[in-house]
Design a protein around this motif. Structure first.
Motif, PDB file in Angstrom:
ATOM      1  N   GLU A 195     -29.464   2.317  22.883  1.00 12.62           N
ATOM      2  CA  GLU A 195     -28.372   1.413  23.823  1.00 12.62           C
ATOM      3  C   GLU A 195     -27.787   0.631  22.108  1.00 12.62           C
ATOM      4  OE1 GLU A 195     -30.331  -0.684  26.396  1.00 12.62           O
ATOM      5  OE2 GLU A 195     -30.264   1.374  27.863  1.00 12.62           O
ATOM      6  N   ASP A 196     -26.833  -0.030  22.537  1.00 12.57           N
ATOM      7  CA  ASP A 196     -26.348  -0.973  21.353  1.00 12.57           C
ATOM      8  C   ASP A 196     -27.251  -1.951  21.301  1.00 12.57           C
ATOM      9  OD1 ASP A 196     -23.620   0.139  21.822  1.00 12.57           O
ATOM     10  OD2 ASP A 196     -22.980  -1.701  23.055  1.00 12.57           O
ATOM     11  N   GLU A 197     -28.087  -3.123  21.797  1.00 13.15           N
ATOM     12  CA  GLU A 197     -29.096  -3.618  21.477  1.00 13.15           C
ATOM     13  C   GLU A 197     -30.379  -3.039  21.418  1.00 13.15           C
ATOM     14  OE1 GLU A 197     -30.411  -7.650  21.059  1.00 13.15           O
ATOM     15  OE2 GLU A 197     -28.284  -6.251  21.000  1.00 13.15           O
ATOM     16  N   HIS A 203     -32.310   4.412  14.688  1.00 10.26           N
ATOM     17  CA  HIS A 203     -31.456   4.471  15.901  1.00 10.26           C
ATOM     18  C   HIS A 203     -29.604   5.148  15.798  1.00 10.26           C
ATOM     19  CE1 HIS A 203     -27.870   1.502  16.756  1.00 10.26           C
ATOM     20  NE2 HIS A 203     -28.700   1.903  18.111  1.00 10.26           N
TER      21      HIS A 203
END
Length: 417
Positions: A34-36, A7
């Motif tokens: 992305e944050d998710e 990530h």
């Protein structure tokens, strides 16, 4: 669900931070961060650190590594290096070859090398000992790195009666590549013709040591270009050294480089050896002794670099770390810009992979998850500072974790590093 997710990583040739997901040893997810994050059994929070494909070592000699302690005197030129090594080979045993080769392989794995092409001496002096030992090691190390074996007639094919037959036997033993060294036979063209005929018979790629000198008239590369086109072998021929080209008048060198590109021949610069042995007859304006990397790249040639030798008569240096060679070549070839640093990393990865014919390689969907995570967010700093390689993966399996005291590499012979 993914097995593994990186990530927020920096990868080559992307202006965005990326997420890279792995399932069953294959890259199956690639998207902007992305944050998710995607769901995975294991998530590595990279915080923008650089993720590279595993390094590719396209040209190395394992069977004659670490010979310095066996030498009675130091080599001062190519002729002496060949002569001294030939003498040393008379005392080679399978166990000796095995021990020295394992020492190099274990170092390479720790440095993040996941693919390696090894030139194995085949001649009446050492016979097929090296090919037999390294065929076994190819299997032993297959979960750590993929090894290609080149049947390499270091002493020449026709100067040493019996070598031609041994080359054929090496193919039967499972050699992956047919090697050649035209400058070590009396008739370079005869040598080249033999190599192409043998390769075509076995449908194998070719890898030459060629034009290793400062002599601008030593240009066997021209005959290799002709045979490559005649045999329709574009993309299946590599050459190492090619240092004579650096002494050729620039306009003529440009034309030769264009011919190399047209034939799809890959060139491997070997600066540690070439700098050490070339230019020794020059009293002033000493030549760099390295193939003209910038010119070749400008003309569209696929250029990579290799370690070649480690601590032997040809090169009394070397650790097996591709970044050592990258930094050396950067200085010698005057590759100092940010773009050059990224180019050098490409040369150690995707360019070298192309040179040795790898498929399913690189950070892209459906490719093998052979990866290195570095402790830096800056691609250029990998070359300049050589930060720690935090972790190395082969097909998604962790090989080395420098964030812990655990030593991850285990091979069948029982050694650990």
């Amino acid at each position: 669900m993914l097995d593994l997710l990186f990530h927020n990583v920096t990868i080559p040739h992307s202006s965005e931070r990326m997420d890279v997901g792995v399932s069953d040893g294959i890259i199956t997810y690639l998207a902007e961060t992305e944050d998710e994050a995607a769901i995975a059994k294991e998530v590595i929070e990279a915080d923008g650190n650089v993720l590279l494909p595993g390094f590719v070592e396209p040209h190395i000699h394992l069977d004659k590594a670490y010979l310095l302690d066996q030498m009675e005197q130091d080599a001062t030129n190519l002729t002496e290096a060949i002569q001294f090594t030939s003498e040393l080979k008379k005392s080679f045993t399978k166990e000796d070859i095995r021990e020295r080769s394992i020492k190099v392989l274990e170092k390479c794995i720790g440095y993040g090398v996941t693919h390696l092409r090894c030139h194995v001496e085949v001649d009446p002096i050492v016979g097929l000992k090296g090919m037999e030992v390294l065929s076994d090691l190819r299997e032993t190390f297959r979960d750590q790195l993929q090894i290609q074996l080149v049947a390499f007639p270091q002493e020449g094919i026709f100067k040493q009666p019996g070598t031609a037959d041994l080359m054929e036997k090496a193919m039967l033993l499972g050699a992956d590549v047919v090697g050649g060294i035209p400058y070590n036979d009396d008739d370079a063209v005869e040598h080249i013709d033999f190599v192409f005929a043998l390769a075509a018979k076995w449908n194998k790629p070719i890898d030459f040591h060629v034009d290793f000198s400062d002599d601008p008239t030593q240009l066997a590369i021209r005959d290799i270009v002709k045979r490559t086109l005649a045999y329709d072998y574009q993309g299946r021929v590599s050459v190492g050294h090619l240092t004579s080209l650096a002494s050729v008048p620039y306009h003529e060198a440009q034309l030769i480089a264009e011919d190399i590109a047209e034939a799809g021949i890959s060139v491997m610069a070997l600066p540690a050896t070439d700098l050490f042995l070339n230019g020794r007859s020059d009293q002033e304006r000493v030549r760099r002794g390295v193939t003209p990397v910038k010119l070749l790249i400008e003309k569209g040639v696929n250029v990579s670099f290799g370690t070649n030798n480690i601590q032997n008569p040809f090169t009394p240096f070397g650790t097996g770390d591709p970044l050592d060679i990258a930094l050396l070549l950067a200085q010698v070839a005057q590759l100092g810009t940010k773009q050059d640093a990224e180019l050098l990393l490409d040369m150690a990865t995707v360019h070298a992979a192309k040179a040795i014919g790898l498929e399913e390689y690189g950070i892209a969907l459906h490719n093998q998850a052979d990866l290195i995570l570095f402790d830096t967010t800056n691609l250029r700093q990998i070359l300049l500072e050589r930060p720690p390689r935090q972790t190395v993966w082969k097909r998604g399996v962790k090989q080395r974790d420098n964030n812990s005291d655990e030593k991850m590499i285990h091979v069948a012979h029982g050694a650990e590093i």
